[in-house]
Design a protein around this motif. Structure first.
Motif, PDB file in Angstrom:
ATOM      1  N   VAL A  38       0.862  -1.185   0.000  1.00 38.09           N
ATOM      2  CA  VAL A  38       0.000   0.000   0.000  1.00 38.09           C
ATOM      3  C   VAL A  38       0.899   1.236   0.000  1.00 38.09           C
ATOM      4  CG1 VAL A  38      -1.791   1.286   1.254  1.00 38.09           C
ATOM      5  CG2 VAL A  38      -1.801  -1.224   1.314  1.00 38.09           C
ATOM      6  N   THR A  39       0.610   2.219  -0.851  1.00 38.43           N
ATOM      7  CA  THR A  39       1.282   3.518  -0.738  1.00 38.43           C
ATOM      8  C   THR A  39       0.283   4.527  -0.187  1.00 38.43           C
ATOM      9  OG1 THR A  39       0.730   4.364  -2.950  1.00 38.43           O
ATOM     10  CG2 THR A  39       2.742   3.022  -2.762  1.00 38.43           C
ATOM     11  N   ALA A  40       0.779   5.476   0.583  1.00 36.87           N
ATOM     12  CA  ALA A  40      -0.127   6.454   1.193  1.00 36.87           C
ATOM     13  C   ALA A  40       0.590   7.761   1.464  1.00 36.87           C
ATOM     14  CB  ALA A  40      -0.693   5.892   2.503  1.00 36.87           C
ATOM     15  N   ARG A  46      -5.244   3.831 -19.103  1.00 34.76           N
ATOM     16  CA  ARG A  46      -3.956   4.487 -19.384  1.00 34.76           C
ATOM     17  C   ARG A  46      -2.847   3.953 -18.492  1.00 34.76           C
ATOM     18  NH1 ARG A  46      -5.526   9.447 -18.548  1.00 34.76           N
ATOM     19  NH2 ARG A  46      -4.460   9.842 -16.582  1.00 34.76           N
ATOM     20  N   LYS A  47      -3.178   3.692 -17.234  1.00 30.32           N
ATOM     21  CA  LYS A  47      -2.154   3.272 -16.272  1.00 30.32           C
ATOM     22  C   LYS A  47      -2.031   1.758 -16.170  1.00 30.32           C
ATOM     23  CE  LYS A  47      -2.022   7.409 -13.559  1.00 30.32           C
ATOM     24  NZ  LYS A  47      -1.097   7.969 -12.552  1.00 30.32           N
ATOM     25  N   GLY A  48      -2.940   1.033 -16.773  1.00 27.29           N
ATOM     26  CA  GLY A  48      -2.863  -0.420 -16.698  1.00 27.29           C
ATOM     27  C   GLY A  48      -3.279  -0.986 -15.351  1.00 27.29           C
ATOM     28  N   VAL A  90      -4.467  -1.741  -7.834  1.00 28.95           N
ATOM     29  CA  VAL A  90      -5.547  -0.786  -7.585  1.00 28.95           C
ATOM     30  C   VAL A  90      -4.949   0.613  -7.493  1.00 28.95           C
ATOM     31  CG1 VAL A  90      -7.439  -0.146  -6.034  1.00 28.95           C
ATOM     32  CG2 VAL A  90      -6.771  -2.568  -6.265  1.00 28.95           C
ATOM     33  N   GLY A  91      -5.475   1.519  -8.303  1.00 25.70           N
ATOM     34  CA  GLY A  91      -5.039   2.917  -8.240  1.00 25.70           C
ATOM     35  C   GLY A  91      -6.144   3.793  -7.683  1.00 25.70           C
ATOM     36  N   PHE A  92      -5.793   5.001  -7.336  1.00 26.79           N
ATOM     37  CA  PHE A  92      -6.756   5.995  -6.887  1.00 26.79           C
ATOM     38  C   PHE A  92      -6.777   7.143  -7.888  1.00 26.79           C
ATOM     39  CE2 PHE A  92      -8.659   5.575  -2.578  1.00 26.79           C
ATOM     40  CZ  PHE A  92      -8.367   4.243  -2.413  1.00 26.79           C
ATOM     41  N   ALA A  93      -7.871   7.845  -7.924  1.00 21.90           N
ATOM     42  CA  ALA A  93      -7.964   9.025  -8.774  1.00 21.90           C
ATOM     43  C   ALA A  93      -8.647  10.123  -7.976  1.00 21.90           C
ATOM     44  CB  ALA A  93      -8.752   8.713 -10.040  1.00 21.90           C
ATOM     45  N   ASN A 121       8.097  13.390 -12.348  1.00 18.35           N
ATOM     46  CA  ASN A 121       8.443  12.250 -11.489  1.00 18.35           C
ATOM     47  C   ASN A 121       8.028  10.950 -12.163  1.00 18.35           C
ATOM     48  OD1 ASN A 121       9.628  13.441  -9.237  1.00 18.35           O
ATOM     49  ND2 ASN A 121       7.629  13.919  -8.318  1.00 18.35           N
ATOM     50  N   PRO A 122       8.625   9.825 -11.752  1.00 19.11           N
ATOM     51  CA  PRO A 122       8.166   8.539 -12.268  1.00 19.11           C
ATOM     52  C   PRO A 122       6.715   8.306 -11.852  1.00 19.11           C
ATOM     53  CG  PRO A 122       9.666   8.232 -10.396  1.00 19.11           C
ATOM     54  CD  PRO A 122       9.700   9.688 -10.753  1.00 19.11           C
ATOM     55  N   ASP A 123       5.924   7.706 -12.746  1.00 23.07           N
ATOM     56  CA  ASP A 123       4.562   7.291 -12.382  1.00 23.07           C
ATOM     57  C   ASP A 123       4.670   5.883 -11.798  1.00 23.07           C
ATOM     58  OD1 ASP A 123       1.911   6.240 -12.336  1.00 23.07           O
ATOM     59  OD2 ASP A 123       1.318   7.845 -13.693  1.00 23.07           O
ATOM     60  N   ILE A 124       4.608   5.799 -10.494  1.00 26.64           N
ATOM     61  CA  ILE A 124       4.883   4.543  -9.789  1.00 26.64           C
ATOM     62  C   ILE A 124       3.825   3.502 -10.136  1.00 26.64           C
ATOM     63  CG2 ILE A 124       5.294   3.503  -7.522  1.00 26.64           C
ATOM     64  CD1 ILE A 124       5.895   6.429  -6.544  1.00 26.64           C
ATOM     65  N   LEU A 125       2.578   3.919 -10.151  1.00 26.11           N
ATOM     66  CA  LEU A 125       1.482   3.003 -10.481  1.00 26.11           C
ATOM     67  C   LEU A 125       1.632   2.451 -11.898  1.00 26.11           C
ATOM     68  CD1 LEU A 125      -1.326   1.681 -10.227  1.00 26.11           C
ATOM     69  CD2 LEU A 125      -2.333   3.926 -10.669  1.00 26.11           C
ATOM     70  N   ALA A 126       1.876   3.320 -12.854  1.00 25.84           N
ATOM     71  CA  ALA A 126       1.994   2.873 -14.252  1.00 25.84           C
ATOM     72  C   ALA A 126       3.195   1.948 -14.422  1.00 25.84           C
ATOM     73  CB  ALA A 126       2.101   4.083 -15.177  1.00 25.84           C
ATOM     74  N   VAL A 142      -2.096  -1.485  -3.642  1.00 23.55           N
ATOM     75  CA  VAL A 142      -3.127  -0.449  -3.560  1.00 23.55           C
ATOM     76  C   VAL A 142      -2.398   0.882  -3.435  1.00 23.55           C
ATOM     77  CG1 VAL A 142      -5.266   0.265  -2.431  1.00 23.55           C
ATOM     78  CG2 VAL A 142      -4.527  -2.134  -2.286  1.00 23.55           C
ATOM     79  N   MET A 143      -2.439   1.636  -4.519  1.00 26.39           N
ATOM     80  CA  MET A 143      -1.621   2.853  -4.619  1.00 26.39           C
ATOM     81  C   MET A 143      -2.478   4.061  -4.262  1.00 26.39           C
ATOM     82  SD  MET A 143       0.964   1.131  -5.675  1.00 26.39           S
ATOM     83  CE  MET A 143       2.215   2.067  -6.523  1.00 26.39           C
ATOM     84  N   VAL A 144      -2.434   4.426  -3.007  1.00 26.23           N
ATOM     85  CA  VAL A 144      -3.289   5.505  -2.509  1.00 26.23           C
ATOM     86  C   VAL A 144      -2.537   6.830  -2.402  1.00 26.23           C
ATOM     87  CG1 VAL A 144      -5.097   5.996  -0.798  1.00 26.23           C
ATOM     88  CG2 VAL A 144      -4.315   3.641  -1.100  1.00 26.23           C
ATOM     89  N   ALA A 145      -1.214   6.766  -2.454  1.00 30.84           N
ATOM     90  CA  ALA A 145      -0.421   7.981  -2.246  1.00 30.84           C
ATOM     91  C   ALA A 145      -0.752   9.060  -3.268  1.00 30.84           C
ATOM     92  CB  ALA A 145       1.068   7.646  -2.325  1.00 30.84           C
ATOM     93  N   ALA A 146      -0.722  10.291  -2.807  1.00 34.67           N
ATOM     94  CA  ALA A 146      -0.826  11.457  -3.695  1.00 34.67           C
ATOM     95  C   ALA A 146       0.606  11.847  -4.059  1.00 34.67           C
ATOM     96  CB  ALA A 146      -1.544  12.595  -2.986  1.00 34.67           C
ATOM     97  N   VAL A 147       1.115  11.158  -5.069  1.00 32.16           N
ATOM     98  CA  VAL A 147       2.515  11.332  -5.453  1.00 32.16           C
ATOM     99  C   VAL A 147       2.672  12.662  -6.198  1.00 32.16           C
ATOM    100  CG1 VAL A 147       4.441  10.300  -6.718  1.00 32.16           C
ATOM    101  CG2 VAL A 147       2.679   8.823  -5.713  1.00 32.16           C
ATOM    102  N   GLY A 148       3.668  13.416  -5.815  1.00 34.77           N
ATOM    103  CA  GLY A 148       3.930  14.669  -6.528  1.00 34.77           C
ATOM    104  C   GLY A 148       4.237  14.380  -7.984  1.00 34.77           C
ATOM    105  N   ASP A 149       3.687  15.179  -8.878  1.00 35.05           N
ATOM    106  CA  ASP A 149       3.918  14.941 -10.305  1.00 35.05           C
ATOM    107  C   ASP A 149       5.287  15.448 -10.752  1.00 35.05           C
ATOM    108  OD1 ASP A 149       1.486  13.666 -11.038  1.00 35.05           O
ATOM    109  OD2 ASP A 149       0.465  15.592 -10.800  1.00 35.05           O
ATOM    110  N   TRP A 150       5.841  16.414 -10.014  1.00 33.18           N
ATOM    111  CA  TRP A 150       7.088  17.043 -10.458  1.00 33.18           C
ATOM    112  C   TRP A 150       8.074  17.188  -9.307  1.00 33.18           C
ATOM    113  CZ3 TRP A 150       2.315  19.791 -11.128  1.00 33.18           C
ATOM    114  CH2 TRP A 150       1.720  19.595 -12.392  1.00 33.18           C
ATOM    115  N   ALA A 195     -10.779   6.498 -17.857  1.00 31.47           N
ATOM    116  CA  ALA A 195      -9.632   6.685 -18.763  1.00 31.47           C
ATOM    117  C   ALA A 195      -8.328   6.329 -18.054  1.00 31.47           C
ATOM    118  CB  ALA A 195      -9.600   8.129 -19.255  1.00 31.47           C
ATOM    119  N   LYS A 196      -8.227   6.700 -16.782  1.00 33.24           N
ATOM    120  CA  LYS A 196      -7.000   6.443 -16.019  1.00 33.24           C
ATOM    121  C   LYS A 196      -6.758   4.956 -15.837  1.00 33.24           C
ATOM    122  CE  LYS A 196      -6.053   9.604 -13.337  1.00 33.24           C
ATOM    123  NZ  LYS A 196      -5.976  10.671 -12.347  1.00 33.24           N
ATOM    124  N   ARG A 197      -7.818   4.184 -15.659  1.00 35.53           N
ATOM    125  CA  ARG A 197      -7.669   2.730 -15.463  1.00 35.53           C
ATOM    126  C   ARG A 197      -6.953   2.112 -16.661  1.00 35.53           C
ATOM    127  NH1 ARG A 197      -9.644  -2.501 -15.761  1.00 35.53           N
ATOM    128  NH2 ARG A 197     -10.744  -2.011 -17.681  1.00 35.53           N
TER     129      ARG A 197
END
Ligand code: C5P
Length: 214
Positions: free
Chosen positions: A13-15, A160-162, A141-144, A123-128, A91-99, A156-158
């Motif tokens: 889990v990321t958070a 796009r991110k696989g 599982v990703g979050f949006a 930044n790397p897209d960890i989920l993708a 389960v990728m719940v973290a709000a990862v910084g985009d930059w 669309a995100k499901r």
């Protein structure tokens, strides 16, 4: 004790937010509290899963039975996620910084000069990356977090991110830092709209769904 529904399963889990340093005393962050991710980690552990929680900087207690790995930046989170594999589900719940910015070695000074310009790099897209990796967990599982067209963006995100599932929520109100969440669960089968529930209850129901899927 007796086996529970997720006994023997490893779940990552990321958070929380990430902090992207600007200089030794400043950073770019976001309003994620980590509450939903921590509740999910706790609910999965309560069902018997071996949970690794890769956490950005938050002020929450580690849920019982959860192994926590603390990180600061998106790059550190990506490294910790790779270290935590293999896993049966993520389960990728973290709000990862985009930059991120190329952090200055010394504190930036305002005296005698124009304000600094921040050059942002992606930044790397960890989920993708996880979803495309040869070590992909069986359930990803990703979050949006969206402020408009929540379900359309999540569908669309499901793709796009696989991801297998996307848990979508509208963060235009008081979700970030708040106690409740109204989510839409987007799977290959369609979209389920859940009623507004305490984050703990969203977590329990999602953990049960993950147990069904595994
Ligand atoms: O693209 P967006 O940030 O909206 O995607 C959100 C989902 O992707 C969340 O599950 C989040 O944890 C994940 N994510 C990630 N790495 C990033 C950005 C987002 O894992 N760099």
């Amino acid at each position: 004790g007796a086996p529970r529904r997720l006994t023997g399963k490893r779940i990552l889990v990321t958070a929380g937010p990430t902090h992207e340093p600007i200089d030794p005393v400043r950073y770019i962050a976001n309003r994620s509290s980590g509450k939903q991710g921590y509740a999910i980690a706790g609910a999965l552990a309560a069902l018997g899963a071996k949970v690794t929680l890769v956490s950005g900087p938050v002020t929450l207690a580690t849920p019982p039975g959860v192994t926590r790995v603390d990180v600061e930046t998106a790059q550190e989170m990506a490294n910790a996620v790779a270290q935590a594999l293999p896993a049966d589900a993520a389960v990728m719940v973290a709000a990862v910084g985009d930059w991120h910015v190329e952090a200055a070695a010394q504190k930036l000074k305002k005296e005698g000069g124009a304000p600094p310009t921040l050059h942002l790099s992606e930044n790397p897209d960890i989920l993708a990356m996880l979803a495309a990796s040869p070590r992909r967990p069986g359930l990803v599982v990703g979050f949006a977090a969206e402020t408009e067209q929540v379900v359309d963006h999540a569908v669309a995100k499901r793709t796009r991110k696989g991801a297998d599932w996307i848990v979508a929520n509208d963060v235009s109100g008081d979700v970030m830092g708040g106690e409740a969440n109204a989510i839409h669960l987007v799977t290959a089968d369609g979209v389920e709209h859940w009623e507004r529930l305490p984050k703990e209850e969203v977590a329990r129901r999602l953990a049960e769904r993950i147990a069904d899927a595994l």
